[in-house]
Structures are given as C-alpha cells and as structure tokens.
Scaffold this motif. Structure first.
Motif, PDB file in Angstrom:
ATOM      1  N   LEU A 737      29.007  36.120  34.172  1.00  0.00           N
ATOM      2  CA  LEU A 737      28.536  37.562  33.826  1.00  0.00           C
ATOM      3  C   LEU A 737      27.099  37.499  33.257  1.00  0.00           C
ATOM      4  O   LEU A 737      26.987  37.053  32.162  1.00  0.00           O
ATOM      5  CB  LEU A 737      29.832  38.079  33.214  1.00  0.00           C
ATOM      6  CG  LEU A 737      29.454  39.567  32.655  1.00  0.00           C
ATOM      7  CD1 LEU A 737      29.424  40.549  33.690  1.00  0.00           C
ATOM      8  CD2 LEU A 737      30.551  39.964  31.850  1.00  0.00           C
ATOM      9  N   THR A 790      33.883  44.888  28.985  1.00  0.00           N
ATOM     10  CA  THR A 790      33.389  44.130  30.113  1.00  0.00           C
ATOM     11  C   THR A 790      33.543  42.617  29.957  1.00  0.00           C
ATOM     12  O   THR A 790      33.856  41.798  30.672  1.00  0.00           O
ATOM     13  CB  THR A 790      31.883  44.396  30.567  1.00  0.00           C
ATOM     14  OG1 THR A 790      32.044  46.230  30.755  1.00  0.00           O
ATOM     15  CG2 THR A 790      31.453  43.748  31.536  1.00  0.00           C
ATOM     16  N   ALA A 793      37.202  41.787  29.845  1.00  0.00           N
ATOM     17  CA  ALA A 793      37.767  41.969  31.248  1.00  0.00           C
ATOM     18  C   ALA A 793      37.363  40.644  32.052  1.00  0.00           C
ATOM     19  O   ALA A 793      38.126  40.326  32.815  1.00  0.00           O
ATOM     20  CB  ALA A 793      37.386  43.140  31.789  1.00  0.00           C
ATOM     21  N   TRP A 794      36.144  40.332  31.879  1.00  0.00           N
ATOM     22  CA  TRP A 794      35.655  38.930  32.794  1.00  0.00           C
ATOM     23  C   TRP A 794      36.478  37.811  32.293  1.00  0.00           C
ATOM     24  O   TRP A 794      37.019  37.183  33.024  1.00  0.00           O
ATOM     25  CB  TRP A 794      34.214  38.893  32.342  1.00  0.00           C
ATOM     26  CG  TRP A 794      33.560  37.956  33.227  1.00  0.00           C
ATOM     27  CD1 TRP A 794      33.185  36.523  32.906  1.00  0.00           C
ATOM     28  CD2 TRP A 794      33.003  37.850  34.569  1.00  0.00           C
ATOM     29  NE1 TRP A 794      32.649  35.873  33.883  1.00  0.00           N
ATOM     30  CE2 TRP A 794      32.758  36.497  35.039  1.00  0.00           C
ATOM     31  CE3 TRP A 794      33.176  38.932  35.684  1.00  0.00           C
ATOM     32  CZ2 TRP A 794      32.273  36.232  36.488  1.00  0.00           C
ATOM     33  CZ3 TRP A 794      32.604  38.574  36.958  1.00  0.00           C
ATOM     34  CH2 TRP A 794      32.271  37.356  36.959  1.00  0.00           C
ATOM     35  N   LYS A 797      39.936  37.957  33.681  1.00  0.00           N
ATOM     36  CA  LYS A 797      40.022  37.528  35.225  1.00  0.00           C
ATOM     37  C   LYS A 797      40.024  36.102  35.305  1.00  0.00           C
ATOM     38  O   LYS A 797      40.712  35.629  36.330  1.00  0.00           O
ATOM     39  CB  LYS A 797      39.041  38.410  35.971  1.00  0.00           C
ATOM     40  CG  LYS A 797      38.863  38.222  37.148  1.00  0.00           C
ATOM     41  CD  LYS A 797      37.494  38.958  37.804  1.00  0.00           C
ATOM     42  CE  LYS A 797      37.408  38.683  39.325  1.00  0.00           C
ATOM     43  NZ  LYS A 797      36.258  39.294  40.092  1.00  0.00           N
ATOM     44  N   SER A 803      42.893  40.234  37.036  1.00  0.00           N
ATOM     45  CA  SER A 803      41.829  40.950  37.297  1.00  0.00           C
ATOM     46  C   SER A 803      41.979  42.565  36.924  1.00  0.00           C
ATOM     47  O   SER A 803      41.119  43.283  37.127  1.00  0.00           O
ATOM     48  CB  SER A 803      41.366  40.924  38.648  1.00  0.00           C
ATOM     49  OG  SER A 803      42.334  41.107  39.538  1.00  0.00           O
ATOM     50  N   TRP A 806      39.283  44.342  34.684  1.00  0.00           N
ATOM     51  CA  TRP A 806      38.116  44.352  35.397  1.00  0.00           C
ATOM     52  C   TRP A 806      37.999  45.184  36.668  1.00  0.00           C
ATOM     53  O   TRP A 806      36.929  46.075  36.654  1.00  0.00           O
ATOM     54  CB  TRP A 806      37.589  42.860  35.892  1.00  0.00           C
ATOM     55  CG  TRP A 806      36.380  42.702  36.757  1.00  0.00           C
ATOM     56  CD1 TRP A 806      36.018  43.111  38.085  1.00  0.00           C
ATOM     57  CD2 TRP A 806      34.786  42.538  35.961  1.00  0.00           C
ATOM     58  NE1 TRP A 806      34.726  43.039  38.197  1.00  0.00           N
ATOM     59  CE2 TRP A 806      34.112  42.687  36.829  1.00  0.00           C
ATOM     60  CE3 TRP A 806      34.606  42.572  34.642  1.00  0.00           C
ATOM     61  CZ2 TRP A 806      32.766  42.366  36.613  1.00  0.00           C
ATOM     62  CZ3 TRP A 806      33.258  42.376  34.429  1.00  0.00           C
ATOM     63  CH2 TRP A 806      32.399  42.504  35.123  1.00  0.00           C
ATOM     64  N   TYR A 810      35.353  48.177  37.032  1.00  0.00           N
ATOM     65  CA  TYR A 810      34.602  48.045  38.145  1.00  0.00           C
ATOM     66  C   TYR A 810      35.358  48.148  39.505  1.00  0.00           C
ATOM     67  O   TYR A 810      35.507  46.922  39.795  1.00  0.00           O
ATOM     68  CB  TYR A 810      33.628  46.966  37.807  1.00  0.00           C
ATOM     69  CG  TYR A 810      32.798  47.119  36.575  1.00  0.00           C
ATOM     70  CD1 TYR A 810      31.721  48.066  36.426  1.00  0.00           C
ATOM     71  CD2 TYR A 810      33.346  46.196  35.587  1.00  0.00           C
ATOM     72  CE1 TYR A 810      31.142  48.164  35.178  1.00  0.00           C
ATOM     73  CE2 TYR A 810      32.719  46.415  34.326  1.00  0.00           C
ATOM     74  CZ  TYR A 810      31.598  47.094  34.072  1.00  0.00           C
ATOM     75  OH  TYR A 810      31.085  47.254  32.927  1.00  0.00           O
TER      76      TYR A 810
END
Length: 815
Positions: A737, A790, A793-794, A797, A803, A806, A810
């Motif tokens: 990321l 973010t 969330a990455w 995942k 996920s 995330w 997005y």
C-alpha cells in the motif's frame, strides 16, 4: 459488571468463516431519565419550510446530555405518571474488526437511534472503535411502550454498559492535552497551555496561570502568557487602531500596565534588562513574472525563500524603532547577553558548490553602538548559539563535523551523521573551540539554557529511543541526567532567577503530563501540574516491554514489543513491524502518527525497533546511516523480525506486516526487494527513486547531504540506482500500500506514482491512496481519520484475511 466486561472481550469470529447472520438481542441499557417535557407554544401551524411540528420533530429538537441515572432491563419503557417525558437508553460496542450489519429498534411510538452522537438508520457500517449507541424515546403519561433492540451481523456482537474500552483512534485524536508549561523569572508562577479537540475536529486552546508552591489557579488568560525575563510578570498582546500594544500583567492581582506601544510586526525578544526589544522583521525580495519566471537555485522553489529577515531595535524609553542589520543575507538574533549590552547575531546563506550547502557567519554586536565583532564566517554544520552568563563565551550546538570535526569521534575517512547533535564552547577572546559532548552518546535534540545561578547548561537529548533532560558543567565537562518523570521530555523551560524547571513529558504508555522540578532541602523532585493519564479517559492500554537482540554483526539492536491488553500467550497474533531506518530513532512519543497502542487494540502485536543509523546511540552508530541507502538497517529489521518471532511463539510469523514513513517509507519499499518475510507492507510518503527524490523535493538534495554525503547520482550509481526500490521493483511480491499527500513538498507524490506504475505493469498486488491537499504529514482531522483507517484496513485484509473494512473504504469498481 464483571460479566459484561468479560462478554465485551469475546469478540467476533472472522466474518468470512460464518455464512449465516447472527442476531444479538440487546436487553440491558444505561438509562438517563425519563424527564418531563412540554410541547412548545405554537404561533403558527407550520415552520419556514412549511412543515408541521409533530412528535418526531419534538423529539428531535431535544438534546439530552444528562448523566446516566441507572440501568434499565425489561420490556416496558419507563414513563412518568402525569407528564409526557423523554429518556435515553445507551450501550456500547467495542468492535476490533469492521462491523457490517443491521440494527432494529422496535416498540416505542416515537424513538430515534444515534450512534456516536449522529442520528443513524438501520444499516451498520462501523470501523473498529468504541461506539456509543443511544435510543432517545418520547413517552406519554403512564405509557406502556415496549423496547426491542437487535443487531444482525456475520458475527455475534458483544455489547457492554461499561464505558471502559480498548484505546481507539478517537482516543488519540480527541480530548484535552497539555501542550506547554513555562515559568516566571522567579519560578513562583507557571503558565500552562492546553489543546482540546472534539469529535469531528473542532479545536480550541485555553490557558492557565498557577502558583507553583500551591498549584492554586490564579487566572485563565485569553492568550498564552509570555513571561518577562526579570520582572515577575507576563505580557499580553492587543491591537488598538491597527497598532500592536504590549501590556505587562502582574500574575497575582491581574493588574495591567502598558509595557510597549506601537510595536512593529515581527517576532520579538525582550532584553534581559527589559529596556529594549529586538524584533525580527522581513523584507520582500525581487519579484518575477508569475507566468514565466527564472528559478535562481533549488530553494527558490519554496514560497517566501526570496524574503530576507533583518533585525530592529525598539527602545522602551522613547518608543523609537531602528534597523540594526542590513544586507541581502538572512540575519537572526541568537541571544542577548545577561547584562543586555551585547547581541549574538547569526546569518545564513547558500554555498552550493561544497557540503554543507548552507553556511553562516556569527557576530557579537554592541547593543548601544551597533559595533560588531566577527566570530567566524562561512562556517557550516552549526545551529544556534547562547552567551555564557558572563558574556565571555558562546555555547554553539552543531554536528560532529562543526569546527573542522573537533567534536568528532570517528576516523577521518568516516562521515558522521549531520543529524547528530553536539555542543561546542567558543571563547570570544581567544576564538578557541572546546567540544563538550564529543564522548557523550546521547544526541542533543532541543534548545539549551545556560543558567547563571549555578553555571550549568541544561539541554534535552535522545538517549536511544528515550529523551531526557541533562545538566552540563562547562568547567569540568561533567554531564548529569536529571531525575525527570516519563520517557520522552518534549519541552522544558528554565526559570531565569530560580532553581526550577518546567517540562512536559510522556511515558511510553501514557499521554503528556506537565511538571515543575524544584530543589528543596537538597532533594530534587518533580510536581505534576497536569496528569496526562486523564487524557485517556476510560480507554485501556495494552503492554509494552523492551526487547533487544544481538545482530549477526555483534551489535545490540534495541526495540520494544507492544501487546494487546490481557493477551493470551496460547494464541497467535498477527504482528506489525514499525521502524524509521533513517537518521533518528522511532521515538516513544505517545501521540505518534503511527500509534502502537492503538494497533494493539485491534488485536495486533507491534514490534518497534531502532536499526543502525539512528541518533541517540553514539556517533559511530548514527554514521551507519551515511552512504548505505538502506543496507544495514534492512538487515537489522529482517533479523529482528525473525528473532522476535522465534522467541515468542504467540507471534504469527506467517502474518507479519511492516510500515514506515518518509525514509521509513523508502525502507518499506526497499525491504520488499530483499525479503519475503512480510505478508503486507505500507509506505507513507516513501522514496522509490533516490535520483528523482534528490532533485525534486524541496529538501531532497539537503537530506542527501545527510544520507548520501559527498555522493551524487553521477558518481555513485550503486547508491542512487542500485539501492533504489524502483530499479528493483520486479523483486517485490508483497502486497504493498502506497499512501501519499498529493501536496507533499518534502517527498513529492511522484515517488509513490513511480512505484505504483512499476508494480501495476508487473501485475503485482499494489494500491495507491492519495490524500488531497496534504503535505508530508496528514493533519486535517477527517483526512487523518481515513488515512489511518486505510492503513488498518490494509493490514486487516492481508494479516487477518478480512477485506470488509477495505471494501467499505474503497468499494470495487468495474472499470
């Protein structure tokens, strides 16, 4: 209450493993009310929007902030016998994974649901957080409305009535924090400044004036008090008819008298004798055609670079202001001698053909005649200076290379780090320079105060990843670490005429507190004036322990391991590895933008380590940052990650992520080119290509003077090309990321764009998230919220196999 606390810890099964929705019935609530209410007097049948006032409008119009009066457990809502009433039922959900589901409220004729103070509907889409659910209801006299609240989600949702909760993102963002403390000249009074941030980002500042001996609150000034150097009073600034006026305020009585009228704009310093001010002012440089213009040198790209600062003297007796420096170079006031007769003045200017590319001159000026004595010209590697109490010497701070490397421990062929801080004593009469901290491993990182009362020099310095306060005897060279509280001294202020020091400091697992340190009856002790623990509120933290290892080169690499509260050593936890890998340690500052104490609340172990090249461990260790471009620090990070997993069976070595920012972002990208031990990686504002960063960022070539000393793209391809992640992008297989503020002037966005382009063309797992309008640091509240979400969330995942978060941030696009 114990039962609810236990249930709150039993959070979700991984959503992907559960196909059916699980229903949770909420049967217990905290209760506020019911309170009697009356419909407003109606002077019209509709409002300005043409809408009638009904019971739902009535309920919505009422705010209820009353404290909890008890608990409710039953099917019939409470009501009053002889009046309509309003009440609020509340409960908490502490989800450590993203919660997507549905909530239904049935029974009351008139009710409204709020989540975290915002009116909500049935659909739930909740980031990990301490969430407050509130049901506001309107009841008729002797009402018999029932209440049923249920939550449907892929996992059973644990709720609690206890406000204690794991430390979450808004515990970091929100609340009241102490930001500074300073002392009157006699050390008898202290002023404190506070910043309060509300949910959503609204911020306000407030100030206190307290008596040191009793801590008694004396006043709440409108602005931050600025203490006078001799008189026991502080200054307040006001404007009348466009003129700046300074008022002297007596701290005990609040009595105000005019101190200086019509003071020119600019930052000012009051002379120790309080008979004049030195004001730093600016004048504009030559203008260019804004459409087509010449750039004179690299720094000319920076807004305001062509402005030049100069000094003026404001005479208190006459109100006369006169200019005292002139020229095309920037001039600065470094210090004023204790008797007020002399000024220490510095200049700075570019010298691009030789490292360092910024140098300066130093002068001593007679404050009355303006006659100047030149101490030196065109010296580099220096910071500010301070007069000795008798005015015969100057204490300069600088790097080991200052004054022809007189303070350097290293052999002549070894380049020290330009971020390593040292002290030098300069004798004005003989021009002799004496290094004072050459053999002192901690690195100076702040200002210095030379106290006339005891002749000691006071300063802060990095000692490994701690920051402490020290005193130095210039005559003997003895350095003593003072008995301060906490692990990271952020700021300090020394009383001019008393043996008292005010400072702010945080513990590794506690926000910043404010203290005053005094010596009484031969004992030095610190009194706490603000307790940082109060900023935690009901948030609860995990643990942190030092964990050091010996690397394959025989060095001790220092680090620390954070774990969730009440972690279970029989389980395995995914781990996040955090580092800088550049010129400074990853500090113990509690409000870090990369908060380990928050990450552990989401179920991660966190390993923070200090690879070679960081300051605070001695000059040799810091010099390993120079001309290595990641080699050395990367090996330390990889070796440390492997060893800490081997030493702790509860760390899941298959689910380890890494994160770094700026040079640490470069380290993240570089690491993925040399190892496959990470399951996910995050780079914020990282450097992908040393050659482009060197030429494009505002400070690219400046920082390269630190990290690539005397090495250039045309002379050291092995550093600028071979060590750049971009030129090794084909070796990256870790999901990466890339985060970047698209207004970053330090490490421009193109660095992440280059790596994003390369990995996309290679078909690798990569995501790029830009933050609109933000520079190197993400500061705007709402953007910082999403930026931090973010990151987590990455990791959710790729380290937890979930996920959901995330995808909520997005959503997938079909383009």
């Amino acid at each position: 209450m114990k039962k609810s606390l236990l249930s709150f810890c039993l959070l979700a099964i991984v959503p992907s493993l559960v196909s059916a929705q699980q229903k949770t019935q909420v049967t217990r609530f905290n209760l506020a009310g019911p309170y009697a209410v009356t419909m407003p007097a109606a002077f019209d049948s509709v409002d300005v929007q043409g809408k009638k006032f009904d019971d739902q409008s009535f309920l919505k119009s009422m705010s209820l902030t009353a404290p909890v009066s008890g608990q409710f457990e039953g099917s019939v809502l409470p009501s009053l016998a002889d009046s309509r009433s309003v009440g609020v039922l509340t409960f908490y959900v502490n989800n450590t994974d993203f919660l997507k589901g549905k909530i239904t409220v049935k029974g009351p004729k008139h009710s409204q649901l709020y989540i975290d103070g915002v009116e909500a509907g049935e659909e739930l889409s909740l980031a990990p957080e301490h969430h407050t659910f509130a049901v506001k209801f309107l009841a008729e006299p002797r009402d018999t409305d029932s209440i049923q609240v249920s939550i449907e989600a892929p996992q059973t949702v644990a709720y609690t009535l206890d406000s204690h909760h794991p430390y979450m993102a808004h515990d970091l963002f929100d609340g009241r924090r102490v930001r500074g403390i300073s002392l009157s000249a006699d050390g008898q009074y202290a002023s404190l400044s506070y910043q309060t941030t509300e949910r959503g980002g609204n911020t306000r500042w407030d100030y206190e004036l307290r008596e040191v001996r009793t801590k008694r609150l004396l006043a709440r000034p409108q602005g931050n008090p600025r203490w006078l150097p001799a008189t026991v009073a502080y200054l307040e600034e006001e404007y009348y008819d466009g003129k700046r006026m300074l008022y002297q305020v007596e701290p005990r009585t609040g009595e105000r008298t005019l101190f200086a009228a019509d003071v020119p704009e600019g930052s000012y310093t009051v002379s120790p004798t309080e008979d004049y001010l030195i004001i730093s002012m600016e004048e504009e440089g030559p203008k260019e055609d804004p459409g087509v213009f010449e750039v004179l040198e690299m720094d000319d790209r920076q807004p305001g670079w062509r402005k030049r600062s100069y000094l003026c003297k404001y005479d208190m007796a006459t109100g006369l202001t006169q200019r005292i420096t002139f020229g095309h170079q920037n001039t600065y006031l470094e210090d004023i001698s204790a008797d007020g007769t002399r000024l220490l003045i510095g200049t700075s200017y570019s010298r691009l053909a030789k490292r360092p590319t910024e140098v300066g001159d130093a002068y001593v000026m007679d404050a009355r005649t303006l006659k100047t004595d030149t101490l030196f010209v065109c010296e580099g590697f220096l910071g500010g200076g301070t007069f000795s109490p008798d005015g015969r010497q100057v204490l300069f701070n600088g790097t080991p290379e200052a004054f022809n490397r007189i303070g350097c421990q290293l052999p002549a062929d070894r380049t020290p780090s330009m971020t390593e801080g040292e002290l030098f004593l300069f004798d004005i009469a003989t021009r002799q320079v004496t290094p004072l901290t050459k053999d002192f491993n901690p690195s100076l990182n702040g200002g210095t105060v030379w106290f006339s009362g005891d002749g000691q020099v006071y300063f802060t310095a990095e000692e490994r990843d701690y920051v402490y306060l020290y005193s130095l005897n210039p005559k003997t060279g003895k350095i003593t670490r003072l008995p301060v509280e906490g692990d990271y001294v952020f700021r300090f202020d020394k009383a001019r005429r008393a043996a008292a020091i005010a400072y702010t400091s945080n513990k590794t697992l506690e926000p910043v507190s404010a203290y005053v340190m005094r010596s009484e009856k031969g004992k030095v002790r610190s009194e706490k004036f603000f307790d940082g623990a109060t900023a935690l509120g009901d948030a609860e933290l995990g643990t942190c322990e030092d964990w050091n290892f010996q690397n394959s080169r025989g060095d001790t690499v220092y680090g620390r391991l954070y774990m969730p509260k009440d972690y279970d050593a029989t389980r395995q936890y995914p781990m996040i590895v955090n580092y800088y890998g550049g010129c400074s340690p990853t500090s113990r500052y509690f409000e870090s933008r990369y908060p380990a104490q928050y990450w552990t609340s989401l179920g991660y172990a966190v390993y923070v380590l200090q690879p070679s090249g960081a300051t605070g461990f001695g000059q040799e260790w810091a010099s390993r940052h120079v001309n290595t471009a990641g080699r050395g620090p990367a090996e330390d990070i990889i070796e440390g990650t492997r060893k800490i997993c081997e030493a702790h069976p509860f760390l899941d070595s298959r689910h380890v992520g890494c994160i770094g920012a700026s040079y640490g972002g470069f380290m993240t990208m570089y690491l993925q080119t040399v190892t496959d031990i990470f399951a996910a990686a995050i780079s914020h504002a990282g450097i992908a290509n040393h050659t482009s960063y060197w030429g494009e960022g505002y400070w690219g070539y400046n920082y390269s003077e630190v990290s690539m000393a005397n090495s250039y793209p045309w002379s050291h391809r092995e550093l600028y090309v071979d060590q750049s992640p971009l030129f090794n992008a084909d070796k990256i297989h870790t999901p990466l990321l890339l985060l970047h503020g698209n207004a970053d002037t330090n490490v421009p966005l193109i660095e992440s764009l280059q790596m994003f382009t390369a990995l996309k063309l290679l078909g690798r797992e990569v995501a790029l998230v830009e933050v609109e309008g933000e520079n190197h640091h993400i500061l705007e509240y709402a953007k910082r919220e999403k930026w931090m979400a973010t990151q987590m969330a990455w990791f959710a995942k790729w380290l937890k196999g979930d996920s959901t978060w995330w995808d909520a941030l997005y959503p997938k696009k079909h383009l």
